[in-house]
Design a protein around this motif. Structure first.
Motif, PDB file in Angstrom:
ATOM      1  N   HIS A   5      39.233  37.913  29.651  1.00 41.85           N
ATOM      2  CA  HIS A   5      39.239  39.083  30.530  1.00 41.85           C
ATOM      3  C   HIS A   5      38.448  38.763  31.789  1.00 41.85           C
ATOM      4  O   HIS A   5      37.223  38.660  31.749  1.00 41.85           O
ATOM      5  CB  HIS A   5      38.613  40.268  29.793  1.00 41.85           C
ATOM      6  CG  HIS A   5      38.846  41.588  30.461  1.00 41.85           C
ATOM      7  ND1 HIS A   5      39.798  41.785  31.441  1.00 41.85           N
ATOM      8  CD2 HIS A   5      38.233  42.796  30.289  1.00 41.85           C
ATOM      9  CE1 HIS A   5      39.780  43.048  31.823  1.00 41.85           C
ATOM     10  NE2 HIS A   5      38.844  43.676  31.146  1.00 41.85           N
ATOM     11  N   GLN A   6      39.156  38.587  32.906  1.00 41.62           N
ATOM     12  CA  GLN A   6      38.516  38.246  34.170  1.00 41.62           C
ATOM     13  C   GLN A   6      38.782  39.279  35.257  1.00 41.62           C
ATOM     14  O   GLN A   6      38.081  39.290  36.272  1.00 41.62           O
ATOM     15  CB  GLN A   6      39.026  36.881  34.659  1.00 41.62           C
ATOM     16  CG  GLN A   6      38.727  35.726  33.709  1.00 41.62           C
ATOM     17  CD  GLN A   6      39.324  34.418  34.180  1.00 41.62           C
ATOM     18  OE1 GLN A   6      39.900  34.331  35.271  1.00 41.62           O
ATOM     19  NE2 GLN A   6      39.182  33.379  33.370  1.00 41.62           N
ATOM     20  N   SER A   7      39.776  40.143  35.045  1.00 36.20           N
ATOM     21  CA  SER A   7      40.250  40.985  36.134  1.00 36.20           C
ATOM     22  C   SER A   7      40.917  42.237  35.595  1.00 36.20           C
ATOM     23  O   SER A   7      41.394  42.266  34.455  1.00 36.20           O
ATOM     24  CB  SER A   7      41.259  40.175  36.966  1.00 36.20           C
ATOM     25  OG  SER A   7      41.962  40.989  37.861  1.00 36.20           O
ATOM     26  N   ASP A  55      44.402  41.847  34.096  1.00 38.33           N
ATOM     27  CA  ASP A  55      44.642  41.573  32.678  1.00 38.33           C
ATOM     28  C   ASP A  55      45.001  42.834  31.911  1.00 38.33           C
ATOM     29  O   ASP A  55      45.706  42.768  30.899  1.00 38.33           O
ATOM     30  CB  ASP A  55      43.400  40.931  32.046  1.00 38.33           C
ATOM     31  CG  ASP A  55      42.922  39.710  32.811  1.00 38.33           C
ATOM     32  OD1 ASP A  55      43.772  38.929  33.263  1.00 38.33           O
ATOM     33  OD2 ASP A  55      41.697  39.551  32.975  1.00 38.33           O
ATOM     34  N   THR A 106      34.088  42.757  28.350  1.00 41.22           N
ATOM     35  CA  THR A 106      33.873  43.009  29.766  1.00 41.22           C
ATOM     36  C   THR A 106      34.473  41.862  30.547  1.00 41.22           C
ATOM     37  O   THR A 106      34.756  40.794  29.997  1.00 41.22           O
ATOM     38  CB  THR A 106      32.374  43.147  30.093  1.00 41.22           C
ATOM     39  OG1 THR A 106      32.210  43.587  31.446  1.00 41.22           O
ATOM     40  CG2 THR A 106      31.644  41.801  29.912  1.00 41.22           C
ATOM     41  N   ARG A 107      34.659  42.065  31.839  1.00 38.47           N
ATOM     42  CA  ARG A 107      35.237  41.010  32.662  1.00 38.47           C
ATOM     43  C   ARG A 107      34.202  39.925  32.959  1.00 38.47           C
ATOM     44  O   ARG A 107      33.053  40.212  33.270  1.00 38.47           O
ATOM     45  CB  ARG A 107      35.781  41.611  33.969  1.00 38.47           C
ATOM     46  CG  ARG A 107      37.094  42.349  33.797  1.00 38.47           C
ATOM     47  CD  ARG A 107      37.427  43.219  34.994  1.00 38.47           C
ATOM     48  NE  ARG A 107      36.708  44.487  34.912  1.00 38.47           N
ATOM     49  CZ  ARG A 107      36.915  45.503  35.739  1.00 38.47           C
ATOM     50  NH1 ARG A 107      37.805  45.401  36.704  1.00 38.47           N
ATOM     51  NH2 ARG A 107      36.230  46.621  35.603  1.00 38.47           N
ATOM     52  N   GLY A 126      40.966  35.784  37.457  1.00 34.63           N
ATOM     53  CA  GLY A 126      39.804  36.106  38.281  1.00 34.63           C
ATOM     54  C   GLY A 126      39.718  35.316  39.566  1.00 34.63           C
ATOM     55  O   GLY A 126      38.972  35.698  40.486  1.00 34.63           O
ATOM     56  N   ARG A 161      36.496  40.285  39.605  1.00 35.82           N
ATOM     57  CA  ARG A 161      35.902  41.444  38.956  1.00 35.82           C
ATOM     58  C   ARG A 161      35.481  42.468  40.005  1.00 35.82           C
ATOM     59  O   ARG A 161      34.686  42.184  40.891  1.00 35.82           O
ATOM     60  CB  ARG A 161      34.685  41.005  38.131  1.00 35.82           C
ATOM     61  CG  ARG A 161      33.953  42.161  37.485  1.00 35.82           C
ATOM     62  CD  ARG A 161      32.823  41.673  36.595  1.00 35.82           C
ATOM     63  NE  ARG A 161      32.139  42.779  35.966  1.00 35.82           N
ATOM     64  CZ  ARG A 161      31.214  42.656  35.017  1.00 35.82           C
ATOM     65  NH1 ARG A 161      30.865  41.449  34.610  1.00 35.82           N
ATOM     66  NH2 ARG A 161      30.645  43.715  34.494  1.00 35.82           N
ATOM     67  N   GLN A 168      38.063  47.278  26.708  1.00 31.75           N
ATOM     68  CA  GLN A 168      38.364  46.910  28.074  1.00 31.75           C
ATOM     69  C   GLN A 168      37.202  47.288  28.974  1.00 31.75           C
ATOM     70  O   GLN A 168      36.555  48.290  28.780  1.00 31.75           O
ATOM     71  CB  GLN A 168      39.602  47.651  28.580  1.00 31.75           C
ATOM     72  CG  GLN A 168      40.895  47.155  27.927  1.00 31.75           C
ATOM     73  CD  GLN A 168      42.087  47.857  28.540  1.00 31.75           C
ATOM     74  OE1 GLN A 168      42.095  48.226  29.686  1.00 31.75           O
ATOM     75  NE2 GLN A 168      43.100  48.046  27.747  1.00 31.75           N
TER      76      GLN A 168
END
Length: 255
Positions: A77-79, A82, A152-153, A185, A190, A255
């Motif tokens: 999870h980078q963005s 996603d 979390t991102r 990302g 983020r 998320q």
């Protein structure tokens, strides 16, 4: 030019979300069974706008690893990207997400109607039991469950602490766990206003071999992400924290 494109896209995204949110009111009232397909149309238009306005393409590798039925997708999870892209990459998606999102006007009620899985941040054991019950329901409904184990991102090249919710879900349900690496990302950071043109890569790996022993699942996800990143030219990962189950928080990932 990149800044101007970002301004146009963000305006497009806001107007699209507002208009489709209002237009969803009759769906919520009269044909709730159409909520998922309607939400998929919204995300499809969003991703299309991202490509046309910001010049961001999406390339996916490893689709052959997706099973025909339900599964768990353990995604980096980078963005915010996603949280959108999987709506149209699998047939019947459901995200594990923080419950606060269900309180967003217009959007929140649709999230519930589409079958998303909200989780209380501080729910503890009660939240975990609800998560497992929702996993059972998703499996029965042949849904593909998208979960971000880091909760979390994270910036590209970094791995955050993985929460054990996915390990409990896998061990409880017996569903295959598909690891997913990305470099999203690098183009949509983020909380970033600017979206940089280029290609976002999404790489799916084969199902993890160990999905019945909780202690093995989180390290296996990390190893799979590292291998997928190295083998596909994504940013090499630095494991910033200990991801063994014994050192993870007890709250499920959101998320």
């Amino acid at each position: 030019m990149t800044f101007v494109r970002a301004c146009i896209f963000n305006l497009y995204f806001f107007v699209l979300t507002l208009v489709m949110g209002i237009a969803a009111l009759p769906i919520r009232a009269f044909i709730p069974s159409c909520a998922l397909s309607y939400a998929q149309a919204w995300t499809r238009l969003t991703i299309r706008g991202l490509k046309l306005i910001c010049g961001i393409r999406v390339v996916v590798h490893g689709r052959e690893h997706l099973p025909d039925g339900p599964c768990l997708l353990a995604c980096q999870h980078q963005s915010a990207f996603d949280t959108l892209v999987w709506m149209n990459m699998v047939e019947r998606p459901t995200y594990v997400m923080k419950s606060e999102l269900t309180r967003i006007p217009l959007v929140g009620p649709m999230l519930l109607l589409t079958g998303m899985i909200p989780v209380e941040r501080t729910g503890g054991a009660k939240a975990l039991r609800a998560l497992l019950a929702a996993t059972d329901k998703a499996r029965e409904d042949h849904r593909q469950i998208i979960i971000f184990p880091e909760g979390t991102r994270m910036p590209p090249g970094k791995i955050g602490k993985l929460h054990p919710g996915i390990a409990a879900m896998a061990a409880h349900s017996g569903l295959p766990v598909i690891p997913v690496a990305t470099d999203s990302g690098q183009h949509w950071g983020r909380n970033a206003f600017i979206k940089h043109p280029g290609t976002i890569h999404i790489v799916l790996g084969p199902p993890l071999a160990c999905t019945t022993k909780r202690a093995q699942i989180l390290p296996a996800i990390v190893t799979a992400w590292e291998d997928l990143s190295r083998d596909n030219g994504l940013p090499l990962l630095t494991q910033a924290v200990d991801n063994s189950v014994g050192n993870s928080a007890t709250t499920p990932a959101k998320q």
